[in-house]
Design an enzyme around this catalytic site. Structure first.
Site, PDB file in Angstrom:
ATOM      1  N   LYS A 282       9.563 -15.588  16.452  1.00  0.00           N
ATOM      2  CA  LYS A 282      10.343 -15.500  15.223  1.00  0.00           C
ATOM      3  C   LYS A 282      11.733 -16.066  15.498  1.00  0.00           C
ATOM      4  O   LYS A 282      12.333 -15.777  16.531  1.00  0.00           O
ATOM      5  CB  LYS A 282      10.425 -14.022  14.807  1.00  0.00           C
ATOM      6  CG  LYS A 282      10.628 -13.808  13.333  1.00  0.00           C
ATOM      7  CD  LYS A 282      10.259 -12.394  12.931  1.00  0.00           C
ATOM      8  CE  LYS A 282      10.582 -12.206  11.461  1.00  0.00           C
ATOM      9  NZ  LYS A 282       9.983 -11.004  10.896  1.00  0.00           N
ATOM     10  N   GLU A 368       1.481   1.186   2.585  1.00  0.00           N
ATOM     11  CA  GLU A 368       2.065   2.108   1.612  1.00  0.00           C
ATOM     12  C   GLU A 368       1.113   3.251   1.265  1.00  0.00           C
ATOM     13  O   GLU A 368       1.526   4.402   1.119  1.00  0.00           O
ATOM     14  CB  GLU A 368       2.471   1.353   0.341  1.00  0.00           C
ATOM     15  CG  GLU A 368       3.695   0.455   0.492  1.00  0.00           C
ATOM     16  CD  GLU A 368       3.414  -0.876   1.186  1.00  0.00           C
ATOM     17  OE1 GLU A 368       2.231  -1.220   1.393  1.00  0.00           O
ATOM     18  OE2 GLU A 368       4.392  -1.583   1.529  1.00  0.00           O
ATOM     19  N   ARG A 396       1.652   0.012  -4.777  1.00  0.00           N
ATOM     20  CA  ARG A 396       0.472  -0.027  -3.908  1.00  0.00           C
ATOM     21  C   ARG A 396      -0.140   1.351  -3.680  1.00  0.00           C
ATOM     22  O   ARG A 396      -1.300   1.463  -3.312  1.00  0.00           O
ATOM     23  CB  ARG A 396       0.876  -0.571  -2.524  1.00  0.00           C
ATOM     24  CG  ARG A 396       1.084  -2.050  -2.447  1.00  0.00           C
ATOM     25  CD  ARG A 396      -0.256  -2.710  -2.242  1.00  0.00           C
ATOM     26  NE  ARG A 396      -0.207  -4.122  -2.525  1.00  0.00           N
ATOM     27  CZ  ARG A 396      -0.137  -5.064  -1.607  1.00  0.00           C
ATOM     28  NH1 ARG A 396      -0.100  -4.750  -0.331  1.00  0.00           N
ATOM     29  NH2 ARG A 396      -0.120  -6.322  -1.963  1.00  0.00           N
TER      30      ARG A 396
HETATM   31  C1  LIG Z   1       3.380  -4.545   0.265  1.00  0.00           C
HETATM   32  C2  LIG Z   1       4.625  -5.022   0.983  1.00  0.00           C
HETATM   33  N1  LIG Z   1       5.317  -4.161   1.760  1.00  0.00           N
HETATM   34  C3  LIG Z   1       6.431  -4.581   2.405  1.00  0.00           C
HETATM   35  C4  LIG Z   1       6.860  -5.869   2.282  1.00  0.00           C
HETATM   36  C5  LIG Z   1       8.149  -6.320   2.936  1.00  0.00           C
HETATM   37  N2  LIG Z   1       7.933  -7.307   4.005  1.00  0.00           N
HETATM   38  C6  LIG Z   1       8.130  -8.620   3.805  1.00  0.00           C
HETATM   39  S1  LIG Z   1       7.834  -9.532   5.154  1.00  0.00           S
HETATM   40  C7  LIG Z   1       7.439  -8.172   6.052  1.00  0.00           C
HETATM   41  C8  LIG Z   1       7.049  -8.327   7.485  1.00  0.00           C
HETATM   42  C9  LIG Z   1       5.863  -9.191   7.633  1.00  0.00           C
HETATM   43  O1  LIG Z   1       5.548  -9.321   8.981  1.00  0.00           O
HETATM   44  P1  LIG Z   1       4.591 -10.487   9.467  1.00  0.00           P
HETATM   45  O2  LIG Z   1       3.439 -10.595   8.547  1.00  0.00           O
HETATM   46  O3  LIG Z   1       4.279 -10.267  10.890  1.00  0.00           O
HETATM   47  O4  LIG Z   1       5.449 -11.795   9.276  1.00  0.00           O
HETATM   48  P2  LIG Z   1       6.774 -12.232  10.081  1.00  0.00           P
HETATM   49  O5  LIG Z   1       7.932 -11.801   9.201  1.00  0.00           O
HETATM   50  O6  LIG Z   1       6.777 -11.575  11.399  1.00  0.00           O
HETATM   51  O7  LIG Z   1       6.685 -13.700  10.164  1.00  0.00           O
HETATM   52  C10 LIG Z   1       7.550  -7.013   5.289  1.00  0.00           C
HETATM   53  C11 LIG Z   1       7.323  -5.646   5.767  1.00  0.00           C
HETATM   54  C12 LIG Z   1       6.114  -6.733   1.448  1.00  0.00           C
HETATM   55  N3  LIG Z   1       6.481  -7.995   1.249  1.00  0.00           N
HETATM   56  N4  LIG Z   1       4.999  -6.289   0.839  1.00  0.00           N
END
Ligand SMILES: Cc1ncc(C[n+]2csc(CCOP(=O)(O)OP(=O)(O)O)c2C)c(N)n1
Length: 619
Positions: A282, A368, A396
């Site tokens: 990242k 969630e 959710r």
């Molecule tokens: C249902 C839901 N919960 C929380 C989020 C907030 N959120 C956006 S990106 C993220 C992290 C995603 O992690 P990953 O899939 O590993 O992608 P990375 O950011 O590491 O590239 C979160 C928790 C969301 N978008 N949707």
């Protein structure tokens, strides 16, 4: 022809241009794309680390697959800036998240290259399965690729989809982008499992070798297949994906663009459900983002040279900070308090609590539904859980809130952040529906603070209420000073009269109270801070109906089914002799822009409210 000093990126606007680059130029091209991305996000703010991490993957996908015919489905979509740049939107990337500009996430209406509209996590595999099955009879069926992070893979829906797709033998590819991070470090057993896969010897090579050997003894048939599976089981610490029916490939370096191109080209030829595990960093290529993957997940505009935020650096206290203070204060006093977050530690204001009380802090991943039912379980055994959750993500876990918490009258407090209009994250993240969907749930107390002090008081009130309660507050702050000493317990279901006037009573639910002041003064209206959406202050409403001709309800929620509707129902059912007007958000998915811009657009700024009330009473 490339002129001297002309960048490769200048030649690329669409995927076909990526295909036209010579293979040995791809690393240079990725470097230029990354540089462009850094400059652009430094100007606009937005998601940062995740986009830097998928530069090579995006280039490789667009080189190998034929979008828009082939379908690329980005999970969450916060990492789709390079995809937007390579699919005809380079010139508009500096408008991203701004009013009238590019959407923060992939959006079908915006581009034919955006196969699925996203913003919430863990949807990509399900959508991909649907698309693949819908096309399966076609002669020239599109390739379907879901790109999902290790964080998004913690969401239950992703597992449900894997479980189905493997068994149904769907022709699709899942690219698992593993950077060990969600927004904060990823949590859970799956993350550990992926780490074990990474630390095992190069699996992809072994399989290629294994296949060569097996292919040279054709008669072995089923026995050979069993032997292959056996060997795989020996060399990997488990074959979870394979047990689900997927062919697993990897792990490979997600920053080696040429290797990615080679492997993706091979996988394109293999039918059935496949998963390619890639390892990325990242923030790749920008030192401050690599060193602080957590803080630079999403950023405000910054100076790309120093990495420092633009502006005066002073942060005003906002509602999230108030929650943060409150939860730490209770943490000191009450050993039974615990907080549950579905992967939103920082956004929900939980960094301090997680450090001070790590054994009472639960980050359950992007899950969630589990977060809410897990809290119900904690409450059953005498703990006092607080679910810290964003309004749109609580959608959710609706049945869990109804069936697992409210029905059982469990002592769970929902601290609902990002309610109402959120601003730059737009339609997917707006919390404009919560009052409508919460109001109809029996046993639930729902509070809407008008300012920061009241938010603290409501959290305290909800926490001490022996049953399910919710406090919903918006992104950002209010103009009042935060003075904890002025916070008190509130009487459940009691409103506050802010100003006494005549004829018109403005019944304000939540933070738009500030915007009603001008209308109340100029029209000499009574102004009420309703505080509770449920239970309503019915006594006060009855009383006001005797002395006022008009009621105007105001809320930062959809008018459909919202707090105003609760007033309508009460007025009708009790034959109250008043004319009622509901002001609130329209029955639409509202776009991105700043919170102020959107509120002005829908007429919920001071001026808009004043005008609407004026029109209403003049009819
Ligand atoms: C249902 C839901 N919960 C929380 C989020 C907030 N959120 C956006 S990106 C993220 C992290 C995603 O992690 P990953 O899939 O590993 O992608 P990375 O950011 O590491 O590239 C979160 C928790 C969301 N978008 N949707």
């Amino acid at each position: 022809m490339k002129k001297n000093n002309q960048k490769l990126l200048d030649l690329v606007n669409f995927p076909q241009d990526v295909k036209n680059l010579s293979q040995e130029k791809l690393p240079q091209f990725c470097g230029e794309l990354r540089e462009f991305l850094i400059e652009s996000v430094a100007q606009t703010g937005g998601h940062f680390g995740s986009n830097l991490g998928v530069v090579e993957l995006t280039v490789a996908l667009h080189r190998v697959f034929d979008a828009p015919k082939d379908l690329l489905i980005w999970d969450v979509g916060h990492q789709a800036y390079p995809h937007k740049i390579l699919t005809g939107r380079k010139d508009r990337i500096h408008t991203i998240r701004k009013k009238g500009g590019l959407a923060p996430f992939p959006k079908r209406e915006e581009s034919e290259y955006d196969a699925f509209s996203v913003g919430h996590s863990s949807t990509s595999i399900s959508a991909a399965v649907g698309m693949a099955i819908a096309n399966k009879e076609k002669k020239d069926a599109p390739q379907v690729v879901a790109i999902i992070g290790d964080g998004a893979l913690t969401g239950g829906m992703a597992f449900e989809a894997l479980n189905y797709a493997g068994d149904a033998n769907v022709n699709m590819l899942v690219v698992l982008n593993d950077n060990k991070m969600s927004i904060s470090p990823n949590v859970g057993g799956m993350g550990k499992y992926l780490t074990r896969l990474i630390s095992s010897p190069s699996y992809v090579n072994f399989r290629a070798k294994g296949r060569e050997i097996l292919d040279s003894i054709p008669a072995i048939g089923k026995l050979a297949r069993k032997a292959e599976e056996y060997a795989k089981g020996m060399i990997t610490p488990g074959t979870l994906f394979e047990e689900l029916g997927f062919e697993y490939y990897g792990p490979i370096d997600g920053h080696d663009v040429n290797e990615l191109v080679e492997v993706l080209s091979d996988l394109k030829k293999i039918r059935g459900p496949k998963i390619l595990h890639i390892i990325t960093k990242k923030g790749k290529g920008y030192v401050p983002a690599e060193e602080d993957e957590f803080s630079l997940h999403a950023v405000k505009p910054f100076d790309p040279i120093t990495g420092k935020k633009n502006g005066d650096g002073k942060n005003k206290i906002n509602y999230t900070n108030v929650f943060s203070e409150w939860i730490c204060d209770v943490g000191e006093k009450d050993k039974n308090i615990c907080v549950v977050t579905p992967a939103m530690c920082s956004g929900s204001g939980l960094i301090d609590f997680s450090k001070k009380f790590p054994d009472r802090y639960y980050d359950v991943g992007i899950a969630e539904q589990h977060a809410v039912t897990f809290s119900a379980g904690l409450a059953c055994q005498g703990k006092k859980p607080v679910v810290a959750i964003y309004s749109s993500f609580l959608q959710r876990a609706y049945d869990q809130l109804i069936h697992d918490v409210a029905l059982q009258k469990l002592n769970v407090l929902f601290a609902i952040d990002r309610a109402g209009i959120v601003g730059p994250d737009g339609a997917t993240h707006n919390g404009n529906l919560d009052l409508s969907y919460l109001r109809i749930v029996p046993n639930l107390v729902i509070m809407v603070p008008a300012n920061k002090n009241e938010c603290y008081s409501m959290l305290e009130t909800g926490y001490n209420y022996p049953g399910p309660a919710a406090v919903r507050y918006p992104r950002g702050g209010s103009s009042d000073e935060f003075r904890k000493t002025e916070c008190n317990f509130l009487k459940i279901g009691k409103a506050e009269i802010v100003r006494k006037g005549k004829d018109i009573a403005i019944l304000s639910f939540g933070t738009l109270l500030e915007n009603c002041a001008k209308a109340a003064e100029n029209l000499d209206a009574t102004l009420v801070n309703m505080r509770f959406v449920k239970p309503l202050d019915e006594e006060l409403i009855k009383h006001l109906s005797k002395t006022h001709k008009y009621f105007v309800t105001i809320e930062d929620n959809s008018i459909v089914g919202g707090a105003g509707s609760a007033v309508n129902e009460f007025v009708l059912n009790n034959d109250l002799n008043v004319k009622v007007k509901n002001l609130g958000l329209p029955d639409e998915f509202l776009p991105h822009g700043t919170r102020e811009e959107i509120l002005t657009e829908v007429g919920l700024d001071e001026e808009g409210i004043f005008n609407s009330i004026g029109n209403f009473i003049s009819k």
